[in-house]
Design an enzyme around this catalytic site. Structure first.
Site, PDB file in Angstrom:
ATOM      1  N   GLY A  27      65.564   4.276-111.188  1.00 17.45           N
ATOM      2  CA  GLY A  27      65.278   2.838-111.356  1.00 17.45           C
ATOM      3  C   GLY A  27      64.525   2.303-110.148  1.00 17.45           C
ATOM      4  N   HIS A  28      65.080   2.567-108.958  1.00 15.66           N
ATOM      5  CA  HIS A  28      64.407   2.116-107.729  1.00 15.66           C
ATOM      6  C   HIS A  28      62.996   2.715-107.631  1.00 15.66           C
ATOM      7  CE1 HIS A  28      68.741   1.914-106.246  1.00 15.66           C
ATOM      8  NE2 HIS A  28      68.312   0.694-106.025  1.00 15.66           N
ATOM      9  N   ASP A 141      69.290  -6.444-113.073  1.00 16.26           N
ATOM     10  CA  ASP A 141      69.971  -7.595-112.464  1.00 16.26           C
ATOM     11  C   ASP A 141      69.239  -8.847-112.935  1.00 16.26           C
ATOM     12  OD1 ASP A 141      71.916  -6.250-110.411  1.00 16.26           O
ATOM     13  OD2 ASP A 141      70.018  -5.179-110.282  1.00 16.26           O
ATOM     14  N   VAL A 167      65.813   0.783-116.331  1.00 18.66           N
ATOM     15  CA  VAL A 167      65.645   2.238-116.439  1.00 18.66           C
ATOM     16  C   VAL A 167      67.017   2.836-116.748  1.00 18.66           C
ATOM     17  CG1 VAL A 167      64.938   4.342-115.251  1.00 18.66           C
ATOM     18  CG2 VAL A 167      63.726   2.192-114.815  1.00 18.66           C
TER      19      VAL A 167
HETATM   20  P1  AMP Z   1      69.916  -2.522-105.734  1.00 17.39           P
HETATM   21  O1  AMP Z   1      69.573  -1.484-104.725  1.00 17.39           O
HETATM   22  O2  AMP Z   1      70.966  -2.095-106.706  1.00 17.39           O
HETATM   23  O3  AMP Z   1      70.188  -3.870-105.109  1.00 17.39           O
HETATM   24  O4  AMP Z   1      68.626  -2.721-106.626  1.00 17.39           O
HETATM   25  C1  AMP Z   1      67.367  -2.952-106.059  1.00 17.39           C
HETATM   26  C2  AMP Z   1      66.405  -3.341-107.152  1.00 17.39           C
HETATM   27  O5  AMP Z   1      66.348  -2.296-108.111  1.00 17.39           O
HETATM   28  C3  AMP Z   1      66.828  -4.608-107.906  1.00 17.39           C
HETATM   29  O6  AMP Z   1      65.659  -5.367-108.209  1.00 17.39           O
HETATM   30  C4  AMP Z   1      67.454  -4.051-109.150  1.00 17.39           C
HETATM   31  O7  AMP Z   1      67.380  -4.929-110.255  1.00 17.39           O
HETATM   32  C5  AMP Z   1      66.592  -2.829-109.385  1.00 17.39           C
HETATM   33  N1  AMP Z   1      67.306  -1.859-110.221  1.00 17.39           N
HETATM   34  C6  AMP Z   1      68.498  -1.292-109.976  1.00 17.39           C
HETATM   35  N2  AMP Z   1      68.847  -0.480-111.000  1.00 17.39           N
HETATM   36  C7  AMP Z   1      67.844  -0.573-111.915  1.00 17.39           C
HETATM   37  C8  AMP Z   1      67.610   0.005-113.199  1.00 17.39           C
HETATM   38  N3  AMP Z   1      68.479   0.841-113.775  1.00 17.39           N
HETATM   39  N4  AMP Z   1      66.479  -0.322-113.844  1.00 17.39           N
HETATM   40  C9  AMP Z   1      65.581  -1.178-113.303  1.00 17.39           C
HETATM   41  N5  AMP Z   1      65.752  -1.754-112.097  1.00 17.39           N
HETATM   42  C10 AMP Z   1      66.854  -1.457-111.412  1.00 17.39           C
END
Ligand code: AMP
Length: 274
Positions: A27-28, A141, A167
């Site tokens: 995803g990241h 999110d 993702v």
């Molecule tokens: P985090 O590290 O969890 O704070 O996420 C960082 C960024 O990655 C945020 O914009 C999240 O929405 C995005 N993100 C995390 N998981 C996913 C995913 N499965 N699909 C798409 N974006 C994601």
């Protein structure tokens, strides 16, 4: 960091940023690829932001693997990983925070009081330090994305906010750093979220439009699984985040559950606007 950004700007390069808390998954990496495609240089911020965690939440055990993250980000052609120390970000005492009203009173904002103030504050700081032209956020999110869009609009920042679709793993589970908390059994149970999402979409495709009945059905589906505690199931307008009775264009189904000690969220647009 800002010196580097100023130099990029002087040379006429556009800066894209992907704000993260690290422990990268696909995803990241997809967000990084999108930022790379849309800007000349890409910054990934990696900061486990203490002020967006409430008391008793998982700040201390949040998964971290800095070396692996650097390797993965470098592999995606990221130019800078901005990973500040907490003390550098928050000189004590913290006197200034950012609050986005209304949008933060619902969904995750209800069960995590202060969470979105923490998010809005850190994103404001990161934007001011990095000076990006665009920023990529995940629809995973979805409330955070709405809050950031509003923040940027309300504070007149000239920063384009780009959304990336959720993702998922091949079996449907939305990717999350927190999935690493799940035991094998919990990982299996966690599929109830994406199954519920698929069910809701198929109901709406068939023409079903009653949000309350759909919420009831989804809640029942989720509660059938041992160990699942439903935090919320809501159908909201994708912009205002207000609850809706009738599903229409732009309606979003949002779900949060607890599975053991792990909190999981998922969502879907039920009906795409024209
Ligand atoms: P985090 O590290 O969890 O704070 O996420 C960082 C960024 O990655 C945020 O914009 C999240 O929405 C995005 N993100 C995390 N998981 C996913 C995913 N499965 N699909 C798409 N974006 C994601």
């Amino acid at each position: 960091m800002t010196v580097w950004s100023n130099d990029q700007i002087t040379h006429g390069r556009t800066i894209g940023i992907v704000p993260t808390m690290g422990f990268f998954h696909e995803g990241h990496l997809s967000l990084m690829r999108l930022a790379k495609a849309r800007s000349d240089v890409v910054v990934v911020s990696l900061f486990v932001n203490p002020i967006q965690f409430g008391p008793g939440e998982d700040l201390d055990r949040y998964p971290r693997d800095f070396e692996r993250d650097i390797t993965l980000a470098t592999g995606e052609g990221v130019d800078v990983v901005f990973a500040p120390e907490t003390a550098a970000m928050y000189p004590e005492p913290i006197l200034t925070t950012v609050h986005v009203g209304n949008l933060t009173d619902t969904l995750c904002g209800k069960s995590r009081p202060g969470h979105f103030d923490g998010v809005a504050t850190v994103v404001a700081k990161i934007f001011n330090i990095v000076k990006p032209h665009l920023a990529v956020f995940g629809e995973k999110d979805f409330q955070q994305l709405a809050v950031i869009k509003r923040l940027v609009n309300d504070l007149n920042w000239d920063i384009e906010i780009i959304a990336h679709p959720i993702v998922r793993e091949s079996d449907g589970l939305a990717m999350s750093s927190r999935n690493s908390y799940l035991s094998v059994d919990e990982r299996n149970t966690a599929l109830c979220l994406s199954k519920a999402i698929r069910y809701a979409r198929s109901r709406v495709r068939e023409g079903f439009r009653d949000a309350d009945v759909l919420i009831e059905e989804i809640g029942r589906l989720l509660r059938e699984h041992a160990g699942v505690t439903v935090e919320y199931v809501q159908v909201v307008d994708g912009q205002s985040l207000h609850d809706q009775q009738v599903i229409d264009n732009g309606s979003v189904l949002a779900i949060a559950v607890r599975l053991g000690r792990t909190r999981l969220i998922d969502n879907t647009i039920l009906l795409q606007g024209d």
